[in-house]
Design a protein around this motif. Structure first.
Motif, PDB file in Angstrom:
ATOM      1  N   TYR A 272      17.424 -12.544  -3.666  1.00  0.00           N
ATOM      2  CA  TYR A 272      16.007 -12.358  -3.371  1.00  0.00           C
ATOM      3  C   TYR A 272      15.457 -13.488  -2.508  1.00  0.00           C
ATOM      4  O   TYR A 272      14.391 -13.351  -1.930  1.00  0.00           O
ATOM      5  CB  TYR A 272      15.189 -12.249  -4.661  1.00  0.00           C
ATOM      6  CG  TYR A 272      15.427 -10.947  -5.371  1.00  0.00           C
ATOM      7  CD1 TYR A 272      14.816  -9.771  -4.942  1.00  0.00           C
ATOM      8  CD2 TYR A 272      16.293 -10.878  -6.458  1.00  0.00           C
ATOM      9  CE1 TYR A 272      15.052  -8.570  -5.576  1.00  0.00           C
ATOM     10  CE2 TYR A 272      16.539  -9.680  -7.103  1.00  0.00           C
ATOM     11  CZ  TYR A 272      15.917  -8.524  -6.654  1.00  0.00           C
ATOM     12  OH  TYR A 272      16.163  -7.335  -7.272  1.00  0.00           O
TER      13      TYR A 272
ATOM     14  N   TRP B 167       8.553  -9.273 -13.967  1.00  0.00           N
ATOM     15  CA  TRP B 167       9.631  -8.770 -13.112  1.00  0.00           C
ATOM     16  C   TRP B 167      10.756  -9.809 -13.020  1.00  0.00           C
ATOM     17  O   TRP B 167      11.938  -9.479 -13.112  1.00  0.00           O
ATOM     18  CB  TRP B 167       9.051  -8.452 -11.730  1.00  0.00           C
ATOM     19  CG  TRP B 167      10.055  -7.961 -10.738  1.00  0.00           C
ATOM     20  CD1 TRP B 167      10.494  -6.672 -10.592  1.00  0.00           C
ATOM     21  CD2 TRP B 167      10.728  -8.743  -9.737  1.00  0.00           C
ATOM     22  NE1 TRP B 167      11.403  -6.607  -9.558  1.00  0.00           N
ATOM     23  CE2 TRP B 167      11.571  -7.857  -9.019  1.00  0.00           C
ATOM     24  CE3 TRP B 167      10.707 -10.092  -9.379  1.00  0.00           C
ATOM     25  CZ2 TRP B 167      12.378  -8.279  -7.964  1.00  0.00           C
ATOM     26  CZ3 TRP B 167      11.508 -10.512  -8.330  1.00  0.00           C
ATOM     27  CH2 TRP B 167      12.334  -9.611  -7.631  1.00  0.00           C
TER      28      TRP B 167
ATOM     29  N   LYS C 144       4.004  -4.345  -3.818  1.00  0.00           N
ATOM     30  CA  LYS C 144       5.329  -3.714  -3.914  1.00  0.00           C
ATOM     31  C   LYS C 144       6.446  -4.696  -4.250  1.00  0.00           C
ATOM     32  O   LYS C 144       7.449  -4.341  -4.839  1.00  0.00           O
ATOM     33  CB  LYS C 144       5.677  -3.049  -2.584  1.00  0.00           C
ATOM     34  CG  LYS C 144       4.765  -1.890  -2.242  1.00  0.00           C
ATOM     35  CD  LYS C 144       5.459  -0.944  -1.264  1.00  0.00           C
ATOM     36  CE  LYS C 144       4.569   0.205  -0.855  1.00  0.00           C
ATOM     37  NZ  LYS C 144       3.715  -0.137   0.311  1.00  0.00           N
ATOM     38  N   GLU C 145       6.275  -5.926  -3.805  1.00  0.00           N
ATOM     39  CA  GLU C 145       7.316  -6.927  -4.024  1.00  0.00           C
ATOM     40  C   GLU C 145       6.674  -8.215  -4.515  1.00  0.00           C
ATOM     41  O   GLU C 145       5.483  -8.429  -4.293  1.00  0.00           O
ATOM     42  CB  GLU C 145       8.023  -7.266  -2.700  1.00  0.00           C
ATOM     43  CG  GLU C 145       8.816  -6.151  -2.090  1.00  0.00           C
ATOM     44  CD  GLU C 145       9.175  -6.491  -0.653  1.00  0.00           C
ATOM     45  OE1 GLU C 145      10.313  -6.936  -0.437  1.00  0.00           O
ATOM     46  OE2 GLU C 145       8.315  -6.338   0.235  1.00  0.00           O
TER      47      GLU C 145
ATOM     48  N   TRP D  66       4.638  -9.820 -11.839  1.00  0.00           N
ATOM     49  CA  TRP D  66       5.835 -10.339 -11.170  1.00  0.00           C
ATOM     50  C   TRP D  66       6.511 -11.432 -11.992  1.00  0.00           C
ATOM     51  O   TRP D  66       7.708 -11.649 -11.870  1.00  0.00           O
ATOM     52  CB  TRP D  66       5.482 -10.815  -9.753  1.00  0.00           C
ATOM     53  CG  TRP D  66       4.978  -9.658  -8.953  1.00  0.00           C
ATOM     54  CD1 TRP D  66       3.690  -9.387  -8.600  1.00  0.00           C
ATOM     55  CD2 TRP D  66       5.760  -8.547  -8.491  1.00  0.00           C
ATOM     56  NE1 TRP D  66       3.612  -8.197  -7.930  1.00  0.00           N
ATOM     57  CE2 TRP D  66       4.869  -7.657  -7.843  1.00  0.00           C
ATOM     58  CE3 TRP D  66       7.107  -8.209  -8.551  1.00  0.00           C
ATOM     59  CZ2 TRP D  66       5.296  -6.459  -7.267  1.00  0.00           C
ATOM     60  CZ3 TRP D  66       7.531  -7.014  -7.972  1.00  0.00           C
ATOM     61  CH2 TRP D  66       6.631  -6.156  -7.337  1.00  0.00           C
TER      62      TRP D  66
ATOM     63  N   SER E  34       7.233 -10.552   0.214  1.00  0.00           N
ATOM     64  CA  SER E  34       8.054  -9.844   1.199  1.00  0.00           C
ATOM     65  C   SER E  34       9.066 -10.815   1.806  1.00  0.00           C
ATOM     66  O   SER E  34       8.799 -12.013   1.919  1.00  0.00           O
ATOM     67  CB  SER E  34       7.190  -9.245   2.293  1.00  0.00           C
ATOM     68  OG  SER E  34       6.800 -10.244   3.210  1.00  0.00           O
ATOM     69  N   LYS E  35      10.189 -10.266   2.212  1.00  0.00           N
ATOM     70  CA  LYS E  35      11.248 -11.088   2.806  1.00  0.00           C
ATOM     71  C   LYS E  35      10.731 -11.848   4.011  1.00  0.00           C
ATOM     72  O   LYS E  35      11.014 -13.029   4.206  1.00  0.00           O
ATOM     73  CB  LYS E  35      12.423 -10.189   3.245  1.00  0.00           C
ATOM     74  CG  LYS E  35      13.433  -9.944   2.146  1.00  0.00           C
ATOM     75  CD  LYS E  35      14.834 -10.381   2.597  1.00  0.00           C
ATOM     76  CE  LYS E  35      15.699 -10.900   1.476  1.00  0.00           C
ATOM     77  NZ  LYS E  35      16.048 -10.069   0.375  1.00  0.00           N
TER      78      LYS E  35
ATOM     79  N   ASN F  44       0.669  -8.847  -2.344  1.00  0.00           N
ATOM     80  CA  ASN F  44       1.704  -7.815  -2.272  1.00  0.00           C
ATOM     81  C   ASN F  44       1.808  -7.013  -3.576  1.00  0.00           C
ATOM     82  O   ASN F  44       1.990  -7.583  -4.651  1.00  0.00           O
ATOM     83  CB  ASN F  44       3.041  -8.459  -1.942  1.00  0.00           C
ATOM     84  CG  ASN F  44       4.066  -7.459  -1.445  1.00  0.00           C
ATOM     85  OD1 ASN F  44       4.060  -6.299  -1.855  1.00  0.00           O
ATOM     86  ND2 ASN F  44       4.931  -7.908  -0.554  1.00  0.00           N
TER      87      ASN F  44
ATOM     88  N   GLU G 192      10.922  -1.250 -14.392  1.00  0.00           N
ATOM     89  CA  GLU G 192      10.074  -1.935 -13.405  1.00  0.00           C
ATOM     90  C   GLU G 192       8.812  -1.155 -13.064  1.00  0.00           C
ATOM     91  O   GLU G 192       7.758  -1.734 -12.832  1.00  0.00           O
ATOM     92  CB  GLU G 192      10.884  -2.210 -12.128  1.00  0.00           C
ATOM     93  CG  GLU G 192      11.788  -3.407 -12.275  1.00  0.00           C
ATOM     94  CD  GLU G 192      12.518  -3.741 -10.972  1.00  0.00           C
ATOM     95  OE1 GLU G 192      11.948  -3.487  -9.892  1.00  0.00           O
ATOM     96  OE2 GLU G 192      13.651  -4.246 -11.057  1.00  0.00           O
TER      97      GLU G 192
END
Length: 764
Positions: free
Chosen positions: A525, A138, A482-483, A135, A486-487, A480, A414
């Motif tokens: 984000y 990322w 996937k992200e 990340w 998370s939001k 996490n 990504e």
RNA sequence: GCCCGGGUGGUGGAAUUGGCAGACACGAUGGACUCAAAAUCCAUUGACCGCAAGGUCAUGAGAGUUCGACUCUCUCCCCGGGCACCA
């Protein structure tokens, strides 16, 4: 009654808390507000010193207090695990830097546990884990997408000892902050983050955050905004003109010459043939000099005339164009108009080379005139440099970029993240400015993400400050896949409620973290654009000799010794008691016994047989004072209040309820001791799940107040009276005092000043 | 040079934000307990004068404002930190 045995009860309750998962914090609890209590995560150097404790123990007191006040408090911890020391140690001992790092983490975890802090280990972060640096990479890609990560040819600070480029922030007095080597300037292609694009936002954001004013000022100075103008000086018979930056366009009538930085691009074009030899000579000399003296030696001005002239747009006079290395290439336009009558440096230069010094009649209108004529425009300059993040070293997150012969630089897609840091055999950095990864053909060879042809990976790794510029986000959602977070969890926890750490990061980590946060905010984000709503600094703990702790000085204070001797509760509370939190100071090995004696007395006191007696007033006062002090991070006076309270109640037998209240007030400071005594009183659940005691303001009010009586400003007597009396009544009582009678007999009272419920001053 | 912090007993520090300077501790001295020591407990502890009651001086230095200043204002000295040829 058994003796107070800290080592026994501390390990017992630490095991209990672990078993009950007391500090594993849920993201949401009904009817509870979340509170994100953050401390600066440590670098895994191998041992925790007293300075770490000074950060973590009082911060833990604060977090525990908040929890007792009803907040859902998250206190995460992790390791800033990439970086040079691991690599250097690995080279020395022929180890994998990973082995060295993870070995250190293991032993530091044991030390961190001994603090007895409410760390939520379920959220632990290690920045060297692929699951984390995926990340980080990322985020690099997000900056790249936003046009904020670029490979640029920059004049950069090169440390010949560490064999890597350093960011401007990592250079102290022209030296590498790590090894003290004088840095050299090298023109190299490096990945930079365009933090200068955010200079204004970084300034503006400071207005709305609760940070120490000194830290804000430091950041403002570091960003260094200056408002001025660009002014055009045309060169006769040429299309070229020289742009200068000045904050004082009004002094232009005193501008008697121009000076270019030796690196200025116009130097080659404007120099006249007859001066060519001298100019080249000077450029040669300064080029060599820049590497050492230019940063270090400032005193003596040097320079050379180009033979060229330019028009002063205000006076239309022809003025000579010089070259000097006192003009910096990377600030403003790399050229200045010299106004020797107004500027010390310009004057020194003029005197050295016999250039005219002309008094300038100041003209406030000149800027608008010049700008109408097209010679001037407003310009804001910042001292801040772009953040060079390329490091020519191994132990860091690889920069996720690929160079294709056909397509140029391409970002790794990504889905291919993380770009794993490969195992290699030779970690040694090279003097050529190449990362050790450059030797691994297996790592380098890859396919272009665009044309799928043969391509090569970037071999530099990222500055570790990139890793730490976003770690506080990850704590909200550390697993996490996937992200990055998370939001939903971002919403639960961020921004950080309070961030506690040293001020040494003011112009580094704290600036970078704000920058990255703002970038992610602008890309949608994050729902906030300042990461740390509230920030506080702990002071620096010095060695007993008053010097900064260092291994070479041999004055490092090892907390483990004190844990063994007095227990963690004593150290925690002593650190709180030492003085104002933001002061720090030398470690006095003797002073700690004060708190140790105190805890022993608490032990004896709580072991006494309870009675029915209650002392409401002093208890309610103490509840108020201790609570307010912790809230304001004034731990020293909170502890002294607890000591005062014990001094008053120690010889009494109190009701069980009040003994429990006393333990609750002590619980944030001495979590183990209070837990033990709490259970000895028959309680089954942890004291750390209890509510913070409340006080009744009515019970604090004294019915009888002390009135100080002064004669001409000197205290002469003190009387006890009913509170809230009228002045006339007070006057009567004061004048009845025998002592006062003696002072005022035969004299006239000029004034009688009464400060309500406090003081009387009689002026004779 | 510029920009921040700070200067209070032998030591760390406290002072309700303009109202008894020195809370709370450390250390020191004397005493109790002990065969002895440690630990613990008690007393004293800013300086000076005084047998005492009490008084005088004292918050880096000097001035000012105020009934009253550690606290506010100005000048200066010292210590710590940041920036530094940034136009």
């Amino acid at each position: 009654m058994p003796k107070y045995n800290p080592s026994k009860i501390e390990s017992k309750w630490q095991r209990f808390w672990k078993a009950k998962k007391l500090y594993f914090i849920k993201d949401k609890i009904k009817d509870k507000q979340n509170f994100y209590n953050l401390v600066m995560f440590p670098y895994p150097s191998g041992d925790l010193h007293m300075g770490h404790w000074y950060n973590y123990a009082p911060a833990d007191v604060y977090g525990r207090f908040k929890r007792m006040q009803g907040f859902n408090v998250m206190s995460p911890i992790g390791f800033d695990a990439f970086g040079l020391p691991a690599e250097n140690a690995a080279i020395k001992n022929k180890l994998d830097p990973k082995v060295w790092t993870y070995g250190n983490i293991k032993s530091m975890k044991r030390q961190l546990d001994s603090i007895g802090a409410a760390f939520d280990w379920s959220r632990e972060i290690i920045t060297a884990e692929p699951n984390y640096y995926k990340w980080t990479q990322w985020i690099f890609l997000k900056l790249y997408e936003a046009g904020l990560a670029k490979k640029e040819k920059v004049l950069a600070n090169w440390c010949s000892h560490c064999k890597t480029i350093l960011a401007n922030e990592q250079v102290q007095d022209g030296r590498c902050e790590r090894c003290d080597t004088v840095v050299e300037q090298k023109l190299l292609e490096q990945w930079v983050f365009k933090i200068t694009d955010y200079a204004q936002k970084l300034l503006d954001g400071l207005e709305k955050i609760d940070w120490p004013e000194t830290t804000k000022i430091l950041q403002r100075n570091w960003i260094g905004r200056s408002d001025g103008a660009i002014i055009k000086f045309q060169i006769p018979n040429s299309k070229d003109s020289i742009d200068v930056f000045t904050t004082r366009p009004d002094t232009i009538f005193g501008a008697t010459f121009l000076v270019l930085a030796p690196e200025h691009e116009l130097v080659k074009r404007v120099v006249k043939d007859e001066q060519l030899g001298q100019v080249n000579n000077y450029l040669e000399k300064t080029k060599k000099k820049t590497e050492l003296e230019r940063l270090v030696e400032v005193k003596e001005k040097t320079g050379v005339f180009t033979g060229a002239y330019a028009f002063n747009p205000a006076t239309k006079e022809k003025i000579p164009v010089w070259i000097s290395d006192f003009v910096l290439p990377h600030y403003g336009t790399g050229a200045i108009m010299a106004v020797p009558a107004h500027d010390q440096r310009d004057l020194e230069f003029a005197e050295k080379f016999n250039l005219p010094v002309k008094e300038a009649g100041l003209d406030n209108e000149i800027f608008s005139r010049l700008s109408k004529e097209g010679f001037a425009e407003r310009k804001i300059n910042y001292r801040l440099h772009d953040w060079i993040i390329s490091r020519q070293r191994y132990w860091g997150a690889p920069i996720p970029m690929i160079l294709c012969q056909k397509c140029g630089w391409q970002p790794v897609s990504e889905k291919d993240l993380p770009v794993l840091l490969p195992k290699i055999n030779d970690y040694k950095p090279s003097s050529s400015g190449q990362s050790p990864l450059a030797k691994s053909e297996k790592f380098i060879k890859t396919k272009c993400p665009k044309c799928f042809g043969e391509a090569r990976r970037e071999t530099d790794t990222m500055d570790t400050f990139v890793d730490s510029a976003w770690y506080f986000l990850r704590y909200a959602d550390p697993q996490n896949k996937k992200e990055f977070v998370s939001k939903e969890k971002l919403k639960s926890w961020l921004p950080v409620s309070i961030y506690i750490g040293g001020q040494e990061h003011a112009a580094k980590h704290l600036l970078y973290a704000r920058f990255i946060t703002k970038v992610l905010h602008d890309s949608d984000y994050l729902h906030f654009d300042e990461p740390f709503s509230s920030l506080r600094h702990q002071g620096l703990i010095l060695g007993p000799d008053g010097n900064k702790m260092s291994k070479s000085r041999g004055n490092v204070v090892n907390p483990d010794d004190y844990v063994k001797k007095y227990g963690s509760d004593t150290i925690r509370m002593h650190l709180c008691f030492m003085g104002p939190y933001e002061n720090g100071g030398p470690w006095d090995p003797k002073a700690i016994v004060g708190v140790y004696r105190f805890l022993n007395r608490v032990w004896s006191f709580a072991n006494k047989k309870p009675s029915n007696e209650k002392l409401e007033k002093i208890f309610h006062k103490a509840i108020k004072k201790v609570g307010e002090d912790i809230k304001n991070l004034r731990f020293n006076t909170a502890v002294s209040e607890l000591m005062k309270l014990l001094n008053e109640i120690e010889d009494k037998e109190l009701a069980k309820e009040q003994i429990e209240t006393f333990l609750k007030l002590m619980a944030p400071f001495a979590p183990h001791l209070t837990e033990e005594l709490w259970h000895q009183l028959g309680n089954k659940k942890s004291i750390h799940l209890e509510k913070w005691p409340e006080y009744d303001p009515k019970l604090i009010k004294e019915e009888i107040v002390d009135i100080i009586i002064q004669i001409n400003g000197k205290a002469r007597d003190i009387i006890k009276v009913q509170r809230d009396l009228k002045e006339s009544k007070i006057r009567e009582l004061v004048l009845a005092s025998e002592k006062i009678k003696i002072y005022i007999s035969g004299k006239e009272i000029n004034r009688f000043i009464y400060i309500f419920n406090k003081l009387v001053n009689i002026v004779l």
